[in-house]
Design a protein around this motif. Structure first.
Motif, PDB file in Angstrom:
ATOM      1  N   GLU A 358       0.847  -1.194   0.000  1.00 56.29           N
ATOM      2  CA  GLU A 358       0.000   0.000   0.000  1.00 56.29           C
ATOM      3  C   GLU A 358       0.880   1.240   0.000  1.00 56.29           C
ATOM      4  O   GLU A 358       1.885   1.296   0.720  1.00 56.29           O
ATOM      5  CB  GLU A 358      -0.912   0.006   1.225  1.00 56.29           C
ATOM      6  N   ALA A 359       0.505   2.226  -0.803  1.00 58.51           N
ATOM      7  CA  ALA A 359       1.247   3.484  -0.882  1.00 58.51           C
ATOM      8  C   ALA A 359       0.267   4.640  -0.761  1.00 58.51           C
ATOM      9  O   ALA A 359      -0.818   4.617  -1.353  1.00 58.51           O
ATOM     10  CB  ALA A 359       2.013   3.570  -2.197  1.00 58.51           C
ATOM     11  N   ASP A 360       0.651   5.633   0.017  1.00 58.93           N
ATOM     12  CA  ASP A 360      -0.199   6.811   0.244  1.00 58.93           C
ATOM     13  C   ASP A 360       0.680   8.042   0.138  1.00 58.93           C
ATOM     14  O   ASP A 360       1.633   8.209   0.907  1.00 58.93           O
ATOM     15  CB  ASP A 360      -0.852   6.719   1.620  1.00 58.93           C
ATOM     16  N   LEU A 361       0.373   8.917  -0.823  1.00 56.36           N
ATOM     17  CA  LEU A 361       1.109  10.163  -0.994  1.00 56.36           C
ATOM     18  C   LEU A 361       0.198  11.308  -0.611  1.00 56.36           C
ATOM     19  O   LEU A 361      -0.848  11.527  -1.238  1.00 56.36           O
ATOM     20  CB  LEU A 361       1.590  10.342  -2.437  1.00 56.36           C
ATOM     21  N   ASP A 362       0.583  12.025   0.434  1.00 51.61           N
ATOM     22  CA  ASP A 362      -0.190  13.169   0.904  1.00 51.61           C
ATOM     23  C   ASP A 362       0.516  14.431   0.439  1.00 51.61           C
ATOM     24  O   ASP A 362       1.543  14.832   1.001  1.00 51.61           O
ATOM     25  CB  ASP A 362      -0.296  13.133   2.429  1.00 51.61           C
TER      26      ASP A 362
END
Length: 619
Positions: A358-362
């Motif tokens: 899982e990857a999350d870019l904020d």
């Protein structure tokens, strides 16, 4: 017999009514009746008790009842409820509960009733206690626990700064021979000084059974920590101490920290958050600290400090890592210096085969988070920690965050992952996902969330095929349609003029696609409307004999006719029926936006509001 009692009472009442003439006689008769009532109650209770002994559940041994009561108490403690109602069912149950001292051993700050706490302490007798309280419980109530420290198994003292000094002093002089878990917590970072020497609490006397130690928002020297037998150690501060402010701090002594870790070889869980010494920023990491039993490691701090401490640790390949790095944005240290260490940890001895990534870019906060796990469960599984949870905070440029994501995917060898999830909210820039995930050939399920993930959808459909569906002219729009009125239709299942067979170069085994927080009426650069992009991906894979079997659409404004077109092609299709506002609500929508924002969304869902002569974009 009860019938005889009632017959006698009825006879006496008749006599009383006819013979009682004076108030004195009436009082005497009333007392006699009260006695008869009490006797009748006792008789009824006796009969009820006899009946309870005959019901099937009463044949269970007392040990079974105690076990059940303990489960009830455990469940209710988890939800901050009282389990005491089970003791009010019958005499037999109540006596079993009173005889089992282990049922009365857990104490928290609620309820705060002093008398009830004293009664429970009495019922617990000498059983090992679990005490989790804060200073707001009150001086008199807290004093009740002091004589019982000698048989306390777990002691958690929260909000220590609110404790009365004399209470702290009385606690610290007690002996705790059976104490296994100790947690000390402040409401804020609290320095150790001569006036507030609570850091010495329990550390002067022997703690032969102490295994778990947690110090939260509480600053004191590493030299005061007990060592040797610890299996869990957690030290957490609210914010990291800067290099300048740490010069005179004994807590920031790197050598003391290293000595503590070396003296705790039995550690199974280690958490150090915002407490890593500033000297680690310049440390070469030449010394090695062995943790053969460590199953979980959590580090938080500046990238250089986390990286350099991680270099010193010799871990088992089974150790799960939770690393939270704050970017320093300096030329002397790059955030990705930690990645080769992770590669060595996961790939050298027993290569870890990840199944979930899982990857999350904020973009707003400059954060990138990645999670890699060998567990494929879609929902969180209690007590199962992912093998890697890595995040970087305050990374200034988006290109840097994307570069970290690319490098992370390279070092982790994600060729075995089956589930891929990506969240990227900003619509300003699309990520070249083909380059990042081209080696992920075993992926069967993809979840995309946020409009910035359109780059991941694009690699499922070559650009020259993105507009193969038939689009009608824009019709009358709905509030949720953002003014586009797209009317795309799926090709017939038997249509021989469908998309030509094209080799799909990424995710050849993909069968499930989960979409969240996408806007199907948004334009996609080079691909028309987002709905066309999704429909083309569905059609393309069907034409290539690798069809999607599952398609979920949540929190995505899409027309019903578009959803029906997709449902015809995908066997397992789920949609939350989010169409935005209904056409009949158009007037209400105008009023809402006029009242709340003073404007109306344009064709792309942006709200243009005049503010100081400029347009303010509200999403």
């Amino acid at each position: 017999m009860l019938s005889d009692v009632f017959a006698r009472l009825e006879c006496e009442v008749n006599q009383f009514q006819s013979t009682i003439q004076t108030s004195k006689a009436r009082a005497a008769a009333l007392a006699t009746v009260d006695q008869d009532i009490d006797a009748a109650k006792r008789l009824i209770l006796s009969i009820l008790t006899r009946r309870n002994t005959l019901v099937p559940i009463s044949v269970l041994p007392a040990e079974i009842f105690s076990r059940i009561f303990n489960f009830v108490a455990l469940f209710n403690r988890s939800f901050l409820q009282d389990w005491i109602h089970v003791t009010h069912v019958c005499r037999h149950w109540r006596q079993i509960a009173l005889d089992d001292s282990t049922l009365w051993t857990h104490f928290s700050s609620y309820p705060r009733n002093k008398d009830w706490i004293a009664e429970r302490l009495s019922r617990a007798r000498n059983a090992p206690l679990v005490i989790k309280v804060d200073g707001w419980l009150g001086k008199d109530t807290l004093s009740l626990f002091i004589p019982h420290i000698s048989h306390t198994r777990e002691l958690h003292l929260h909000s220590l700064s609110s404790f009365h000094p004399e209470i702290v002093q009385k606690i610290r002089i007690q002996k705790a021979p059976v104490l296994e878990s100790l947690e000390l917590g402040m409401s804020d970072n609290f320095p150790l000084d001569s006036e507030h020497a609570v850091g010495h609490l329990f550390f002067k006397g022997p703690l032969p059974k102490l295994r778990i130690l947690r110090v939260l928002y509480f600053v004191f020297p590493w030299s005061l920590f007990p060592r040797g037998q610890l299996t869990q150690l957690q030290v957490t501060l609210i914010g990291e101490v800067s290099a300048v402010a740490s010069k005179d701090s004994q807590h920031d002594d790197l050598n003391q920290l290293i000595d503590l870790l070396i003296d705790c070889p039995a550690l199974e869980v280690l958490t150090l958050e915002n407490c890593l010494p500033a000297m680690l920023s310049e440390s070469s990491g030449g010394q090695t600290i062995h943790f053969p039993r460590l199953s979980r490691l959590s580090l938080r701090g500046s990238s250089s400090r986390v990286t350099n401490l991680l270099k010193m640790l010799k871990l088992s390949s089974a150790t799960t890592l939770r690393l939270i790095c704050t970017s320093e944005n300096t030329e002397t240290h790059n955030d990705y210096h930690i990645l080769p260490i992770l590669s060595e940890h996961f790939n050298d001895l027993n290569p870890v085969k990840f199944r979930r990534f899982e990857a999350d870019l904020d973009d707003e906060d400059g954060v990138i988070r990645v999670v890699a796990s060998t567990c494929l469960a879609l929902s969180p599984v209690p007590y199962i920690h992912p093998e890697l949870s890595l995040s970087f905070h305050s990374v200034a440029e988006l290109d840097n965050r994307v570069d970290i994501l690319r490098r992370t995917c390279d070092v982790l060898s994600l060729s075995t992952i089956e589930f891929l999830s990506m969240h990227f909210s900003t619509p300003k820039q699309f990520i070249n996902c083909n380059e990042i995930f081209q080696h992920c050939t075993e992926v069967t399920m993809v979840k995309v969330s946020g409009r910035g993930t359109i780059g991941l959808l694009q690699v499922l459909t070559p650009l020259n095929l993105a507009n193969t569906t038939v689009r009608g002219k824009p019709g009358k729009s709905k509030c949720g349609d953002n003014g586009r009125g797209a009317q795309a239709h799926a090709l017939n299942d038997d249509d021989n003029d469908g998309p030509a067979t094209v080799h799909v170069s990424i995710f050849p085994k993909l069968t499930s696609l989960l979409l969240e927080m996408l806007y199907f009426t948004d334009a996609v650069p080079g691909s028309g409307v987002l709905y066309d992009l999704v429909m083309s991906a569905v059609q393309l894979r069907k034409a290539n004999k690798t069809p999607l079997t599952t398609l979920y659409i949540d929190n995505c404004v899409i027309q019903e006719e578009q959803a029906k077109a997709l449902e015809k092609l995908v066997p397992d299709f789920r949609w939350d029926h989010d169409e935005g506002y209904d056409e009949g609500d158009h007037e209400d929508c105008n009023e809402y936006y006029d009242d709340e924002y003073g404007g109306w969304p344009d064709d792309f869902g942006h709200l243009n509001v005049g503010w100081g002569g400029d347009a303010w974009e509200h999403e």
